[in-house]
Design a protein around this motif. Structure first.
Motif, PDB file in Angstrom:
ATOM      1  N   ALA A 107      20.843 -20.019  34.961  1.00  0.00           N
ATOM      2  CA  ALA A 107      20.968 -21.455  35.239  1.00  0.00           C
ATOM      3  C   ALA A 107      22.359 -21.684  35.820  1.00  0.00           C
ATOM      4  O   ALA A 107      23.252 -20.866  35.649  1.00  0.00           O
ATOM      5  N   ALA A 108      22.530 -22.794  36.516  1.00  0.00           N
ATOM      6  CA  ALA A 108      23.847 -23.167  37.031  1.00  0.00           C
ATOM      7  C   ALA A 108      24.503 -24.077  36.002  1.00  0.00           C
ATOM      8  O   ALA A 108      23.912 -25.067  35.570  1.00  0.00           O
ATOM      9  N   LYS A 109      25.717 -23.732  35.595  1.00  0.00           N
ATOM     10  CA  LYS A 109      26.461 -24.534  34.634  1.00  0.00           C
ATOM     11  C   LYS A 109      27.663 -25.126  35.348  1.00  0.00           C
ATOM     12  O   LYS A 109      28.375 -24.420  36.065  1.00  0.00           O
ATOM     13  N   ILE A 110      27.887 -26.423  35.128  1.00  0.00           N
ATOM     14  CA  ILE A 110      28.921 -27.160  35.844  1.00  0.00           C
ATOM     15  C   ILE A 110      29.806 -27.863  34.822  1.00  0.00           C
ATOM     16  O   ILE A 110      29.312 -28.456  33.867  1.00  0.00           O
ATOM     17  N   ARG A 111      31.138 -27.781  35.020  1.00  0.00           N
ATOM     18  CA  ARG A 111      32.066 -28.463  34.120  1.00  0.00           C
ATOM     19  C   ARG A 111      33.246 -29.020  34.908  1.00  0.00           C
ATOM     20  O   ARG A 111      33.539 -28.589  36.028  1.00  0.00           O
ATOM     21  N   ASP A 112      33.942 -29.953  34.304  1.00  0.00           N
ATOM     22  CA  ASP A 112      35.109 -30.609  34.893  1.00  0.00           C
ATOM     23  C   ASP A 112      36.347 -29.767  34.614  1.00  0.00           C
ATOM     24  O   ASP A 112      36.593 -29.386  33.467  1.00  0.00           O
ATOM     25  N   THR A 113      37.139 -29.494  35.637  1.00  0.00           N
ATOM     26  CA  THR A 113      38.337 -28.676  35.431  1.00  0.00           C
ATOM     27  C   THR A 113      39.384 -29.397  34.592  1.00  0.00           C
ATOM     28  O   THR A 113      40.235 -28.758  33.987  1.00  0.00           O
ATOM     29  N   LYS A 114      39.338 -30.718  34.535  1.00  0.00           N
ATOM     30  CA  LYS A 114      40.311 -31.463  33.744  1.00  0.00           C
ATOM     31  C   LYS A 114      39.933 -31.497  32.265  1.00  0.00           C
ATOM     32  O   LYS A 114      40.736 -31.883  31.435  1.00  0.00           O
ATOM     33  N   ASP A 115      38.693 -31.100  31.934  1.00  0.00           N
ATOM     34  CA  ASP A 115      38.237 -31.113  30.547  1.00  0.00           C
ATOM     35  C   ASP A 115      37.283 -29.940  30.324  1.00  0.00           C
ATOM     36  O   ASP A 115      36.094 -30.111  30.102  1.00  0.00           O
ATOM     37  N   ARG A 116      37.815 -28.748  30.396  1.00  0.00           N
ATOM     38  CA  ARG A 116      36.986 -27.532  30.294  1.00  0.00           C
ATOM     39  C   ARG A 116      36.301 -27.388  28.938  1.00  0.00           C
ATOM     40  O   ARG A 116      35.279 -26.725  28.830  1.00  0.00           O
ATOM     41  N   THR A 117      36.865 -27.994  27.894  1.00  0.00           N
ATOM     42  CA  THR A 117      36.240 -27.902  26.578  1.00  0.00           C
ATOM     43  C   THR A 117      35.221 -29.014  26.354  1.00  0.00           C
ATOM     44  O   THR A 117      34.559 -29.054  25.326  1.00  0.00           O
ATOM     45  N   GLY A 118      35.109 -29.913  27.319  1.00  0.00           N
ATOM     46  CA  GLY A 118      34.138 -30.997  27.221  1.00  0.00           C
ATOM     47  C   GLY A 118      32.735 -30.499  27.516  1.00  0.00           C
ATOM     48  O   GLY A 118      32.448 -29.300  27.464  1.00  0.00           O
ATOM     49  N   GLY A 119      31.861 -31.393  27.839  1.00  0.00           N
ATOM     50  CA  GLY A 119      30.472 -31.051  28.075  1.00  0.00           C
ATOM     51  C   GLY A 119      30.241 -30.222  29.324  1.00  0.00           C
ATOM     52  O   GLY A 119      31.071 -30.180  30.238  1.00  0.00           O
ATOM     53  N   ILE A 120      29.112 -29.557  29.335  1.00  0.00           N
ATOM     54  CA  ILE A 120      28.687 -28.741  30.475  1.00  0.00           C
ATOM     55  C   ILE A 120      27.328 -29.238  30.929  1.00  0.00           C
ATOM     56  O   ILE A 120      26.429 -29.433  30.110  1.00  0.00           O
ATOM     57  N   LEU A 121      27.190 -29.468  32.209  1.00  0.00           N
ATOM     58  CA  LEU A 121      25.908 -29.832  32.798  1.00  0.00           C
ATOM     59  C   LEU A 121      25.210 -28.546  33.204  1.00  0.00           C
ATOM     60  O   LEU A 121      25.796 -27.715  33.894  1.00  0.00           O
ATOM     61  N   GLU A 122      23.971 -28.380  32.773  1.00  0.00           N
ATOM     62  CA  GLU A 122      23.210 -27.179  33.111  1.00  0.00           C
ATOM     63  C   GLU A 122      21.969 -27.587  33.908  1.00  0.00           C
ATOM     64  O   GLU A 122      21.194 -28.433  33.467  1.00  0.00           O
ATOM     65  N   ILE A 123      21.817 -26.992  35.090  1.00  0.00           N
ATOM     66  CA  ILE A 123      20.662 -27.256  35.941  1.00  0.00           C
ATOM     67  C   ILE A 123      20.099 -25.919  36.419  1.00  0.00           C
ATOM     68  O   ILE A 123      20.755 -24.881  36.308  1.00  0.00           O
TER      69      ILE A 123
END
Length: 62
Positions: free
Chosen positions: A23-39
């Motif tokens: 799957a492709a996992k996407i995260r914000d570089t300013k909050d790497r420990t925050g949520g991850i969007l998976e598509i």
């Protein structure tokens, strides 16, 4: 899962990162420990192809 990557056209801390695998996992570089969007990787591929096309679609219409 693949390694986290950022676009070579963006700033290092002002972007999103993607990790490709089953799957492709996407995260914000300013909050790497925050949520991850998976598509699905199929959805990621379609997004990138459309983004790079000369006439990208309006995502509100998709």
């Amino acid at each position: 899962m693949g390694e986290w990557r950022t676009s070579r056209y963006s700033e290092r801390e002002n972007c999103v990162e993607v990790a490709l695998g089953p799957a492709a996992k996407i995260r914000d570089t300013k909050d790497r420990t925050g949520g991850i969007l998976e598509i699905s990787t199929r959805s990621w591929d379609a997004f990138v192809i459309d983004l790079c096309s000369s006439n990208p679609r309006d995502l509100r219409e998709v």
